[in-house]
Design an enzyme around this catalytic site. Structure first.
Site, PDB file in Angstrom:
ATOM      1  N   ARG A  90      65.905  26.257  63.366  1.00 30.67           N
ATOM      2  CA  ARG A  90      66.154  24.850  63.061  1.00 30.67           C
ATOM      3  C   ARG A  90      66.889  24.758  61.728  1.00 30.67           C
ATOM      4  NH1 ARG A  90      60.880  21.876  62.586  1.00 30.67           N
ATOM      5  NH2 ARG A  90      60.798  22.446  64.792  1.00 30.67           N
ATOM      6  N   HIS A 133      71.649  20.590  69.843  1.00 31.63           N
ATOM      7  CA  HIS A 133      71.090  21.855  70.298  1.00 31.63           C
ATOM      8  C   HIS A 133      72.207  22.777  70.777  1.00 31.63           C
ATOM      9  CE1 HIS A 133      66.720  20.327  71.222  1.00 31.63           C
ATOM     10  NE2 HIS A 133      67.202  19.858  70.089  1.00 31.63           N
ATOM     11  N   GLU A 152      68.077  29.656  70.407  1.00 26.62           N
ATOM     12  CA  GLU A 152      68.288  28.207  70.415  1.00 26.62           C
ATOM     13  C   GLU A 152      68.403  27.730  68.968  1.00 26.62           C
ATOM     14  OE1 GLU A 152      66.366  24.335  72.559  1.00 26.62           O
ATOM     15  OE2 GLU A 152      65.092  25.380  71.128  1.00 26.62           O
ATOM     16  N   GLU A 167      56.441  12.866  65.298  1.00 27.48           N
ATOM     17  CA  GLU A 167      56.291  12.576  66.727  1.00 27.48           C
ATOM     18  C   GLU A 167      55.517  13.694  67.414  1.00 27.48           C
ATOM     19  OE1 GLU A 167      57.931  12.604  71.014  1.00 27.48           O
ATOM     20  OE2 GLU A 167      57.952  14.139  69.447  1.00 27.48           O
TER      21      GLU A 167
END
Length: 246
Positions: A90, A133, A152, A167
């Site tokens: 990320r 992504h 990813e 979330e």
């Protein structure tokens, strides 16, 4: 448990370890590339589009649960084919434009193969989730062969990352069964985060224009001479003379 069974378990454990090591090495490879881009950008532009990065490797248990949910064959080949997020990176950026800048920098690395792109910024998910992504095939070199391993890469702004983190915690607390009222408020919060991103992006561009104008003003001032409140434009020949002396 006989000797043959023990040997089989040892061999299988070694295979799992080697399998996960490939993904660990792929993460290390792409993290190194990101660090190089960060340092280069900081040195050349006095600005770093990447705030921070975070990597994670799925556990064997998590991989098994996912392969069972997908109802796929339990084999290493099947896992590689069906599960693309075993290794995840990320990247958190300051501004929306930085997300696409970082994406472009990765795309320009010819030995990285972009397998898939999902732009949830241009088309957010129904719950309000936004992020870019990328599925990237990363080359790694083992002791006996070269492998291309899928990683990813998720690229978000600080606001997007903040929303997604909260979330996730809310869904975990309610065990995925979030009341409809909370779902509506979560989506409103995502829209607020996007509005903040858009505003900060606009301010970022305006400040950039102001800095550029100041730079041009400084260049213009360097080419003028003021004596007794009278301005004189320096002739081009004078400027060339100064360049020659430099």
């Amino acid at each position: 448990m006989d000797f043959q069974q023990i040997t089989q378990i040892k061999n299988f454990k070694q295979e799992i370890t080697r399998f996960l090591m490939m993904y660990k090495f792929a993460l290390s490879e792409i993290e190194t590339r990101i660090e190089i881009l960060q340092e280069e950008f900081q040195m050349l532009h006095d600005y770093n589009p990447i705030e921070h990065t975070k990597s994670r490797l799925k556990s064997p248990e998590s991989i098994m649960n996912k392969i069972m949910r997908k109802n796929c064959d339990i084999s290493f080949a099947s896992i590689r084919h069906h599960i693309k997020d075993i290794a995840g990176l990320r990247i958190t950026c300051s501004f929306i434009s930085d997300i696409y800048r970082v994406s472009d920098m990765l795309r320009k690395q010819h030995d990285l193969e972009i397998l898939d792109v999902k732009d949830y910024i241009q088309k957010p998910k129904s719950n309000g989730y936004q992020s870019l992504h990328l599925l990237v095939n990363v080359p790694i070199f083992m002791s006996d062969r070269q492998e291309h391993v899928c990683v990813e890469v998720q690229i978000r702004t600080i606001a997007m990352d903040f929303w997604a983190s909260l979330e996730h915690k809310i869904f975990y607390k309610y065990n995925q069964s979030v009341p409809l009222e909370l779902l509506r408020e979560l989506k409103e919060a995502a829209e607020s985060a996007n509005a903040l991103d858009q505003k900060m992006e606009r301010l970022h561009k305006e400040i950039g224009l102001i800095k550029e104008e100041h730079r041009l003003d400084e260049m213009d001032e360097l080419e003028r001479l003021v004596i007794n409140n009278q301005q004189f434009q320096l002739p081009p020949a004078f400027l060339r003379l100064m360049e020659d002396k430099a």
